[in-house]
Design a protein around this motif. Structure first.
Motif, PDB file in Angstrom:
ATOM      1  N   VAL A 252       0.840  -1.209   0.000  1.00 55.93           N
ATOM      2  CA  VAL A 252       0.000   0.000   0.000  1.00 55.93           C
ATOM      3  C   VAL A 252       0.869   1.252   0.000  1.00 55.93           C
ATOM      4  O   VAL A 252       0.609   2.215  -0.734  1.00 55.93           O
ATOM      5  CB  VAL A 252      -0.939  -0.002   1.230  1.00 55.93           C
ATOM      6  CG1 VAL A 252      -1.644   1.343   1.368  1.00 55.93           C
ATOM      7  CG2 VAL A 252      -1.961  -1.126   1.117  1.00 55.93           C
ATOM      8  N   ARG A 253       1.934   1.238   0.813  1.00 57.64           N
ATOM      9  CA  ARG A 253       2.826   2.395   0.878  1.00 57.64           C
ATOM     10  C   ARG A 253       3.540   2.619  -0.448  1.00 57.64           C
ATOM     11  O   ARG A 253       3.728   3.768  -0.867  1.00 57.64           O
ATOM     12  CB  ARG A 253       3.843   2.197   1.995  1.00 57.64           C
ATOM     13  CG  ARG A 253       3.256   2.390   3.386  1.00 57.64           C
ATOM     14  CD  ARG A 253       4.267   2.123   4.463  1.00 57.64           C
ATOM     15  NE  ARG A 253       3.745   2.449   5.789  1.00 57.64           N
ATOM     16  CZ  ARG A 253       4.348   2.145   6.917  1.00 57.64           C
ATOM     17  NH1 ARG A 253       5.512   1.503   6.902  1.00 57.64           N
ATOM     18  NH2 ARG A 253       3.815   2.486   8.077  1.00 57.64           N
ATOM     19  N   ALA A 254       3.946   1.526  -1.095  1.00 57.72           N
ATOM     20  CA  ALA A 254       4.606   1.649  -2.403  1.00 57.72           C
ATOM     21  C   ALA A 254       3.649   2.248  -3.427  1.00 57.72           C
ATOM     22  O   ALA A 254       4.043   3.092  -4.240  1.00 57.72           O
ATOM     23  CB  ALA A 254       5.105   0.288  -2.860  1.00 57.72           C
TER      24      ALA A 254
ATOM     25  N   TYR B  24       1.630   7.077  -6.383  1.00 53.61           N
ATOM     26  CA  TYR B  24       0.624   8.109  -6.641  1.00 53.61           C
ATOM     27  C   TYR B  24       1.167   9.503  -6.304  1.00 53.61           C
ATOM     28  O   TYR B  24       0.899  10.470  -7.025  1.00 53.61           O
ATOM     29  CB  TYR B  24      -0.637   7.830  -5.814  1.00 53.61           C
ATOM     30  CG  TYR B  24      -1.433   6.647  -6.279  1.00 53.61           C
ATOM     31  CD1 TYR B  24      -1.487   6.302  -7.623  1.00 53.61           C
ATOM     32  CD2 TYR B  24      -2.136   5.850  -5.371  1.00 53.61           C
ATOM     33  CE1 TYR B  24      -2.213   5.210  -8.051  1.00 53.61           C
ATOM     34  CE2 TYR B  24      -2.873   4.755  -5.800  1.00 53.61           C
ATOM     35  CZ  TYR B  24      -2.904   4.435  -7.139  1.00 53.61           C
ATOM     36  OH  TYR B  24      -3.618   3.354  -7.557  1.00 53.61           O
ATOM     37  N   ILE B  25       1.913   9.586  -5.195  1.00 55.12           N
ATOM     38  CA  ILE B  25       2.507  10.869  -4.808  1.00 55.12           C
ATOM     39  C   ILE B  25       3.460  11.371  -5.888  1.00 55.12           C
ATOM     40  O   ILE B  25       3.452  12.557  -6.242  1.00 55.12           O
ATOM     41  CB  ILE B  25       3.241  10.734  -3.454  1.00 55.12           C
ATOM     42  CG1 ILE B  25       2.232  10.547  -2.324  1.00 55.12           C
ATOM     43  CG2 ILE B  25       4.104  11.970  -3.179  1.00 55.12           C
ATOM     44  CD1 ILE B  25       2.860  10.196  -1.000  1.00 55.12           C
ATOM     45  N   GLU B  26       4.271  10.456  -6.411  1.00 55.01           N
ATOM     46  CA  GLU B  26       5.215  10.836  -7.474  1.00 55.01           C
ATOM     47  C   GLU B  26       4.475  11.251  -8.739  1.00 55.01           C
ATOM     48  O   GLU B  26       4.888  12.196  -9.428  1.00 55.01           O
ATOM     49  CB  GLU B  26       6.153   9.667  -7.771  1.00 55.01           C
ATOM     50  CG  GLU B  26       7.145   9.380  -6.638  1.00 55.01           C
ATOM     51  CD  GLU B  26       7.947   8.121  -6.868  1.00 55.01           C
ATOM     52  OE1 GLU B  26       7.713   7.454  -7.905  1.00 55.01           O
ATOM     53  OE2 GLU B  26       8.799   7.796  -6.019  1.00 55.01           O
ATOM     54  N   GLN B  27       3.378  10.537  -9.036  1.00 54.90           N
ATOM     55  CA  GLN B  27       2.582  10.905 -10.215  1.00 54.90           C
ATOM     56  C   GLN B  27       1.944  12.279 -10.028  1.00 54.90           C
ATOM     57  O   GLN B  27       1.931  13.091 -10.971  1.00 54.90           O
ATOM     58  CB  GLN B  27       1.509   9.847 -10.461  1.00 54.90           C
ATOM     59  CG  GLN B  27       2.051   8.527 -10.984  1.00 54.90           C
ATOM     60  CD  GLN B  27       0.968   7.468 -11.101  1.00 54.90           C
ATOM     61  OE1 GLN B  27      -0.144   7.610 -10.579  1.00 54.90           O
ATOM     62  NE2 GLN B  27       1.279   6.386 -11.798  1.00 54.90           N
TER      63      GLN B  27
ATOM     64  N   SER C 293       1.942  18.078 -11.115  1.00 53.86           N
ATOM     65  CA  SER C 293       1.945  19.447 -10.598  1.00 53.86           C
ATOM     66  C   SER C 293       3.045  20.302 -11.215  1.00 53.86           C
ATOM     67  O   SER C 293       2.957  21.533 -11.213  1.00 53.86           O
ATOM     68  CB  SER C 293       2.098  19.436  -9.078  1.00 53.86           C
ATOM     69  OG  SER C 293       3.403  19.054  -8.700  1.00 53.86           O
ATOM     70  N   ILE C 294       4.103  19.671 -11.744  1.00 46.52           N
ATOM     71  CA  ILE C 294       5.223  20.435 -12.290  1.00 46.52           C
ATOM     72  C   ILE C 294       5.333  20.305 -13.804  1.00 46.52           C
ATOM     73  O   ILE C 294       6.241  20.878 -14.411  1.00 46.52           O
ATOM     74  CB  ILE C 294       6.561  20.007 -11.639  1.00 46.52           C
ATOM     75  CG1 ILE C 294       6.916  18.565 -12.001  1.00 46.52           C
ATOM     76  CG2 ILE C 294       6.505  20.195 -10.140  1.00 46.52           C
ATOM     77  CD1 ILE C 294       8.282  18.122 -11.538  1.00 46.52           C
ATOM     78  N   THR C 295       4.413  19.552 -14.414  1.00 44.15           N
ATOM     79  CA  THR C 295       4.513  19.264 -15.848  1.00 44.15           C
ATOM     80  C   THR C 295       3.316  19.826 -16.596  1.00 44.15           C
ATOM     81  O   THR C 295       2.178  19.719 -16.141  1.00 44.15           O
ATOM     82  CB  THR C 295       4.606  17.741 -16.090  1.00 44.15           C
ATOM     83  OG1 THR C 295       5.680  17.206 -15.321  1.00 44.15           O
ATOM     84  CG2 THR C 295       4.846  17.442 -17.562  1.00 44.15           C
TER      85      THR C 295
END
Length: 384
Positions: free
Chosen positions: A189-191, A196-199, A204-206
């Motif tokens: 779940v954490r992975a 999702y956080i990285e996505q 947010s920056i792309t």
């Protein structure tokens, strides 16, 4: 109050990569401290009742605990500590059973053997240690039928010990197995959450259309880039690129064609500006920007100037342009030496001024300016 150094010695370390190792370290630390203090108490109690042999075992247990705790806190050697602690105390409980038998219900202490084995180790190693321990204990108990408890220890007592200890081992094994499965699911779940956080971070920056960095990331990243350039004593070459007559292109060819054209231009720019210290952004609409770091500003400027013929060479038809038969771009370029400190707003203003010159002088070319101390003094004077 516990002295600071003693408190630090007794506190568990948090220098572990995964949750299970940390949990084992915490439990190992707790068990060692519990044994350390309990052996001291029982040592004096056994001395008081003249149980000198048992008091001697307490001393051995105390020093084993102290040595293991030292290895854990100073050398952070969890595997070695758990192995030493487990083997030592299983042997300790067997010695206790050998010398004391079931006197005063002494075998009750044997329940701590599998608890220590499973808590300090994984489920498989804990099971092996428990099987070895109870095999030896059962043998002792069998050989002492009619001896322990002043001759009252019998086969039915051995059977009770056998079933009670096996139920305990089974429960401990299943507990460790369920904890292991829970940790595995939790890590999954954490992975997934991290993914999702990285996505989300990437989104947010792309820029969603061109996949270039967006204006938000430019504002966030530019201060770091300025600090890097200053530290490396590199020049910053910054440019703003604007697609010429793009509104007319959208009006006559449609927004879908306009999006495709922007993607093609973005791909061409990013292929051209592709070194590790070079970055390209989409500021919005048909406006792009880029930053190049180098110790050769003339080369960087010359490299950026190639963007105009490069984009025109894509031959994206634009019959409604006032400039050419194809889509073209105008570029404003500035160069900042490492000794000057400019804000992001100032950098953008200077480059935008150069772009404005191009737009008012035929478009489809570049205008460049090197920012100097005199330039900054004049700019500040006008701002005041």
């Amino acid at each position: 109050m516990i002295p600071t150094k003693l408190k630090a010695f007794l506190a568990p370390s948090d220098n572990y990569a995964d949750q299970r190792s940390y949990r084992r370290a915490v439990m190992t630390n707790f068990i060692l401290n519990a044994i350390l203090f309990s052996t001291v108490i029982f040592f004096f109690l056994n001395l008081a009742i003249e149980e000198y042999l048992t008091a001697g075992l307490d001393v051995i247990g105390f020093f084993i605990s102290l040595y293991a705790l030292y290895q854990l806190k100073v050398h952070n050697d969890l595997e070695r500590v758990t192995l030493i602690t487990t083997i030592s105390f299983l042997f300790f409980f067997l010695l206790f059973a050998y010398f004391k038998g079931n006197s005063h219900f002494g075998l009750i202490w044997s329940i701590y053997a599998p608890i220590i084995a499973f808590t300090l180790n994984n489920k498989d190693r804990g099971l092996i240690f428990s099987i070895l321990f109870y095999t030896a204990l059962y043998l002792l108990a069998y050989l002492n039928i009619g001896v322990w408890n002043d001759g009252m220890w019998g086969p039915h007592d051995l059977l009770r010990l056998f079933f009670a200890s096996n139920i305990l081992v089974y429960l401990l094994y299943m507990h460790e197995r369920s904890a292991e499965l829970s940790d595995f699911k939790l890590n999954e779940v954490r992975a997934q959450e991290q993914k999702y956080i990285e996505q989300l971070r990437e989104l947010s920056i792309t820029d969603s259309l061109t996949k270039l960095y967006n204006r938000h990331y430019f504002n966030e990243f530019m201060p770091k880039l300025l600090a890097l350039a200053k530290r490396k004593r590199h020049y910053i070459t910054f440019f703003i690129l604007d697609v010429d007559d793009f509104k007319a292109y959208n009006d006559h060819y449609g927004h879908i064609a306009g999006d495709k054209a922007l993607i093609a231009i973005a791909d061409a720019v990013i292929r051209h500006i592709q070194r590790d210290d070079d970055f390209v952004f989409r500021f919005g609409g048909e406006e792009f920007g880029g930053v190049l770091l180098s110790d050769d500003p003339e080369h960087s400027v010359a490299h950026v100037k190639q963007l105009c013929p490069l984009v025109e060479g894509l031959k994206i038809e634009h019959r409604y342009s006032d400039t050419a038969d194809y889509l073209t771009v105008s570029v404003g370029i500035i160069t900042i030496p490492p000794e000057l400190e400019l804000t992001i707003e100032q950098i953008y203003i200077f480059a935008d001024r150069e772009l404005y010159k191009v737009k008012n002088n035929g478009k489809n070319h570049c205008s460049e300016k090197e920012i100097t101390a005199e330039t900054m003094a004049e700019f500040k004077k006008r701002s005041d």
